[in-house]
Scaffold this motif. Structure first.
Motif, PDB file in Angstrom:
ATOM      1  N   GLU A 170       0.808  -1.222   0.000  1.00 14.74           N
ATOM      2  CA  GLU A 170       0.000   0.000   0.000  1.00 14.74           C
ATOM      3  C   GLU A 170       0.839   1.269   0.000  1.00 14.74           C
ATOM      4  O   GLU A 170       0.299   2.361  -0.156  1.00 14.74           O
ATOM      5  CB  GLU A 170      -0.943   0.018   1.216  1.00 14.74           C
ATOM      6  CG  GLU A 170      -2.111  -0.948   1.137  1.00 14.74           C
ATOM      7  CD  GLU A 170      -3.190  -0.488   0.167  1.00 14.74           C
ATOM      8  OE1 GLU A 170      -2.982   0.517  -0.546  1.00 14.74           O
ATOM      9  OE2 GLU A 170      -4.246  -1.151   0.098  1.00 14.74           O
ATOM     10  N   GLU A 187     -15.482   4.394  -0.926  1.00 19.66           N
ATOM     11  CA  GLU A 187     -15.350   3.019  -1.411  1.00 19.66           C
ATOM     12  C   GLU A 187     -15.370   3.084  -2.925  1.00 19.66           C
ATOM     13  O   GLU A 187     -16.356   3.537  -3.513  1.00 19.66           O
ATOM     14  CB  GLU A 187     -16.502   2.165  -0.893  1.00 19.66           C
ATOM     15  CG  GLU A 187     -16.435   0.710  -1.334  1.00 19.66           C
ATOM     16  CD  GLU A 187     -17.620  -0.108  -0.822  1.00 19.66           C
ATOM     17  OE1 GLU A 187     -18.024  -1.051  -1.528  1.00 19.66           O
ATOM     18  OE2 GLU A 187     -18.129   0.210   0.274  1.00 19.66           O
ATOM     19  N   VAL A 189     -10.244   5.159   2.831  1.00 21.62           N
ATOM     20  CA  VAL A 189     -10.660   4.477   1.601  1.00 21.62           C
ATOM     21  C   VAL A 189     -10.772   2.975   1.833  1.00 21.62           C
ATOM     22  O   VAL A 189      -9.825   2.334   2.304  1.00 21.62           O
ATOM     23  CB  VAL A 189      -9.672   4.759   0.453  1.00 21.62           C
ATOM     24  CG1 VAL A 189     -10.083   4.010  -0.814  1.00 21.62           C
ATOM     25  CG2 VAL A 189      -9.566   6.249   0.183  1.00 21.62           C
ATOM     26  N   ASN A 235     -10.406  -0.200   0.237  1.00 23.76           N
ATOM     27  CA  ASN A 235      -9.684  -0.652  -0.952  1.00 23.76           C
ATOM     28  C   ASN A 235      -9.833  -2.157  -1.172  1.00 23.76           C
ATOM     29  O   ASN A 235      -9.026  -2.775  -1.864  1.00 23.76           O
ATOM     30  CB  ASN A 235      -8.193  -0.294  -0.816  1.00 23.76           C
ATOM     31  CG  ASN A 235      -7.478  -0.219  -2.151  1.00 23.76           C
ATOM     32  OD1 ASN A 235      -8.045   0.209  -3.151  1.00 23.76           O
ATOM     33  ND2 ASN A 235      -6.219  -0.628  -2.176  1.00 23.76           N
ATOM     34  N   THR A 257      -7.825  -3.946  -4.417  1.00 26.50           N
ATOM     35  CA  THR A 257      -6.575  -4.390  -3.797  1.00 26.50           C
ATOM     36  C   THR A 257      -5.457  -3.404  -4.147  1.00 26.50           C
ATOM     37  O   THR A 257      -5.565  -2.649  -5.121  1.00 26.50           O
ATOM     38  CB  THR A 257      -6.149  -5.813  -4.220  1.00 26.50           C
ATOM     39  OG1 THR A 257      -5.497  -5.777  -5.505  1.00 26.50           O
ATOM     40  CG2 THR A 257      -7.313  -6.786  -4.226  1.00 26.50           C
ATOM     41  N   PRO A 258      -4.356  -3.415  -3.393  1.00 26.42           N
ATOM     42  CA  PRO A 258      -3.250  -2.501  -3.703  1.00 26.42           C
ATOM     43  C   PRO A 258      -2.535  -2.820  -5.010  1.00 26.42           C
ATOM     44  O   PRO A 258      -1.715  -2.026  -5.469  1.00 26.42           O
ATOM     45  CB  PRO A 258      -2.313  -2.658  -2.495  1.00 26.42           C
ATOM     46  CG  PRO A 258      -2.678  -3.960  -1.888  1.00 26.42           C
ATOM     47  CD  PRO A 258      -4.136  -4.149  -2.138  1.00 26.42           C
ATOM     48  N   THR A 296      -5.014  -0.376  -7.175  1.00 28.37           N
ATOM     49  CA  THR A 296      -5.110   1.007  -6.693  1.00 28.37           C
ATOM     50  C   THR A 296      -4.374   1.125  -5.372  1.00 28.37           C
ATOM     51  O   THR A 296      -4.563   0.306  -4.471  1.00 28.37           O
ATOM     52  CB  THR A 296      -6.580   1.423  -6.471  1.00 28.37           C
ATOM     53  OG1 THR A 296      -7.324   1.238  -7.667  1.00 28.37           O
ATOM     54  CG2 THR A 296      -6.665   2.894  -6.069  1.00 28.37           C
ATOM     55  N   ARG A 297      -3.540   2.166  -5.264  1.00 21.58           N
ATOM     56  CA  ARG A 297      -2.850   2.468  -4.005  1.00 21.58           C
ATOM     57  C   ARG A 297      -3.342   3.837  -3.545  1.00 21.58           C
ATOM     58  O   ARG A 297      -2.788   4.878  -3.906  1.00 21.58           O
ATOM     59  CB  ARG A 297      -1.339   2.443  -4.213  1.00 21.58           C
ATOM     60  CG  ARG A 297      -0.792   1.031  -4.348  1.00 21.58           C
ATOM     61  CD  ARG A 297       0.566   0.963  -5.042  1.00 21.58           C
ATOM     62  NE  ARG A 297       1.587   1.792  -4.474  1.00 21.58           N
ATOM     63  CZ  ARG A 297       2.589   1.356  -3.698  1.00 21.58           C
ATOM     64  NH1 ARG A 297       2.644   0.075  -3.362  1.00 21.58           N
ATOM     65  NH2 ARG A 297       3.506   2.168  -3.260  1.00 21.58           N
ATOM     66  N   PRO A 298      -4.404   3.867  -2.732  1.00 21.65           N
ATOM     67  CA  PRO A 298      -5.044   5.133  -2.380  1.00 21.65           C
ATOM     68  C   PRO A 298      -4.114   6.158  -1.737  1.00 21.65           C
ATOM     69  O   PRO A 298      -4.316   7.369  -1.912  1.00 21.65           O
ATOM     70  CB  PRO A 298      -6.151   4.702  -1.409  1.00 21.65           C
ATOM     71  CG  PRO A 298      -6.474   3.304  -1.820  1.00 21.65           C
ATOM     72  CD  PRO A 298      -5.154   2.709  -2.200  1.00 21.65           C
ATOM     73  N   VAL A 326      -6.303   3.463   4.756  1.00 19.80           N
ATOM     74  CA  VAL A 326      -6.788   2.477   3.789  1.00 19.80           C
ATOM     75  C   VAL A 326      -7.285   1.259   4.564  1.00 19.80           C
ATOM     76  O   VAL A 326      -6.601   0.754   5.457  1.00 19.80           O
ATOM     77  CB  VAL A 326      -5.687   2.052   2.801  1.00 19.80           C
ATOM     78  CG1 VAL A 326      -6.212   0.996   1.833  1.00 19.80           C
ATOM     79  CG2 VAL A 326      -5.154   3.256   2.045  1.00 19.80           C
ATOM     80  N   HIS A 337      -9.143  -2.691   4.420  1.00 18.16           N
ATOM     81  CA  HIS A 337      -9.451  -3.902   3.647  1.00 18.16           C
ATOM     82  C   HIS A 337     -10.307  -4.846   4.471  1.00 18.16           C
ATOM     83  O   HIS A 337     -10.034  -5.053   5.656  1.00 18.16           O
ATOM     84  CB  HIS A 337      -8.176  -4.672   3.274  1.00 18.16           C
ATOM     85  CG  HIS A 337      -7.385  -4.064   2.171  1.00 18.16           C
ATOM     86  ND1 HIS A 337      -7.650  -4.311   0.843  1.00 18.16           N
ATOM     87  CD2 HIS A 337      -6.342  -3.208   2.193  1.00 18.16           C
ATOM     88  CE1 HIS A 337      -6.794  -3.635   0.095  1.00 18.16           C
ATOM     89  NE2 HIS A 337      -5.995  -2.955   0.893  1.00 18.16           N
TER      90      HIS A 337
END
Length: 382
Positions: A69, A148, A176, A178, A182-183, A186-188, A196, A198
């Motif tokens: 991440e 989301e 976020v 995620n 998944t990272p 997307t890496r918020p 972040v 999960h």
């Protein structure tokens, strides 16, 4: 770990950052079931104190997730709901939250009740509309903007960079979910997110045999992050060591599973786009999707393994189609190796924003052609 510098996330995952069992030199890290740890003769602790805030088995998965991440720190929780709700349990009466109208229904239901009970203002908006987010935040009062994206189950897209800018100007943190991208996609944090989350039950573990959640932070010294860590410690919202070990095992195949799921979802979406028995395909990978341009900008390597179809004929037809499926498993959850289908409106109840004709599809790792053929025969019978 120096050996992980300059290599791809796929390599970090497969190698679990190169961790092994130091005691036995096993290539798989061990499980540490101890709940308490020795003091020195002077009563000081040379390392860990107690398993509620710390467990060596957690560390391997937490560090791997932080690497993926781009986070400074990550922590494991006993479930995705435990992780998500920890963000809001740091708030005080009079604070304000902005969240999405379309989001994971269990969190939406809990958040509405929690905010009402504790005097926290809550505004739910269309997070695909940047102007709506900007209009909803209250500078100095809004503490959390929760996003989301893609949003379950219609897969609408939020512009993360724009949302982060709006949140930070108001003095709020951007958190976020995620879980779906998944990272790997997307890496918020790279787009400005502070927190972040999960539901690690889903893609991170990926085998439908662990319930777990995670939080990661952009800055470990942020007061909000310290408060979230305190929530986990104080309520004991942790997983067991065996579950943490299973999570790390599942993450080692994450890259392969996500790549396969993304490819299958894209193939299914293209096949049924414009289909005579499908009113609409909801998938951000389709150019027709209203959030496609934003998704293409902030998602790399694919558009996720989740999509929804709206069945021509309405709610009864969608339920009948689901009943006729042979390979898609009728079950809740998502992100596992098996493909799942669910009629969300009947699960969520009368206040659900989910259309009654919608079937949510979680693509697993089976043959895409077999899954398409199964959907075809199911739709042909309604």
């Amino acid at each position: 770990m120096a050996e992980n510098q300059g290599v791809s996330p796929e390599t970090w995952l497969a190698r679990a950052l190169g961790r092994h069992d130091e005691a036995t030199h096993g290539v798989v890290p061990g499980i540490h079931p101890a709940t308490t740890f020795l003091r020195e003769g002077d009563l000081s602790y040379p390392g860990l104190v107690y398993a509620r805030p710390d467990n060596p088995t957690f560390t391997a998965a937490e560090q791997l997730l932080s690497q993926l991440e781009g986070a400074q720190e990550s922590i494991l929780f006993g479930s995705g709901m435990a992780a998500a709700t920890a963000v809001f349990q740091t708030l005080r009466p009079g604070d304000h939250v902005v969240g999405p109208t379309v989001m994971y229904w269990a969190l939406r239901r809990w958040l509405k009740g929690y905010c009402e009970q504790f005097g926290i203002a809550l505004t739910l908006v269309d997070m695909a509309d940047t102007d709506a987010i900007a209009a909803a935040v209250v500078p100095g009062k809004t503490q959390v903007v929760w996003v989301e994206t893609p949003a379950n189950p219609t897969w609408s897209i939020t512009d993360l960079s724009a949302a982060a800018d709006i949140a930070h100007k108001a003095g709020a943190v951007l958190a976020v979910d995620n879980t779906v991208p998944t990272p790997l996609l997307t890496r918020p944090i790279e787009h400005g997110a502070d927190i972040v989350m999960h539901a690690a039950t889903k893609y991170l573990n990926g085998h439908s045999d662990v319930v777990m959640g995670t939080l990661s932070c952009a800055r470990a010294d942020h007061p909000a992050w310290q408060a979230m860590k305190a929530v986990r410690r104080d309520i004991g919202g942790i997983p067991g060591p065996f579950e943490a070990w299973l999570l790390l095992r599942g993450m080692r195949t994450l890259a392969l599973r996500v790549e396969r799921a993304c490819g299958t979802a894209m193939k299914v979406a293209n096949h049924f786009h414009g289909h005579a028995r499908v009113a609409e395909v909801l998938y951000p990978g389709l150019p027709s999707h209203p959030g496609h341009a934003v998704a293409a900008r902030q998602m790399t390597g694919g558009f996720g393994g989740m999509l929804s179809i709206r069945v021509a004929g309405g709610g009864p037809a969608s339920v009948e189609a689901a009943a006729r499926l042979r390979l898609w498993t009728r079950a809740t959850s998502l992100g596992g190796v098996e493909s799942l289908v669910e009629h969300r409106a009947s699960v969520e109840g009368p206040d659900s924003p989910c259309p009654p004709d919608l079937l949510r599809l979680s693509c697993g790792i089976e043959s895409a052609d077999d899954l398409i053929a199964d959907l075809e025969q199911a739709l042909a019978g309604v």
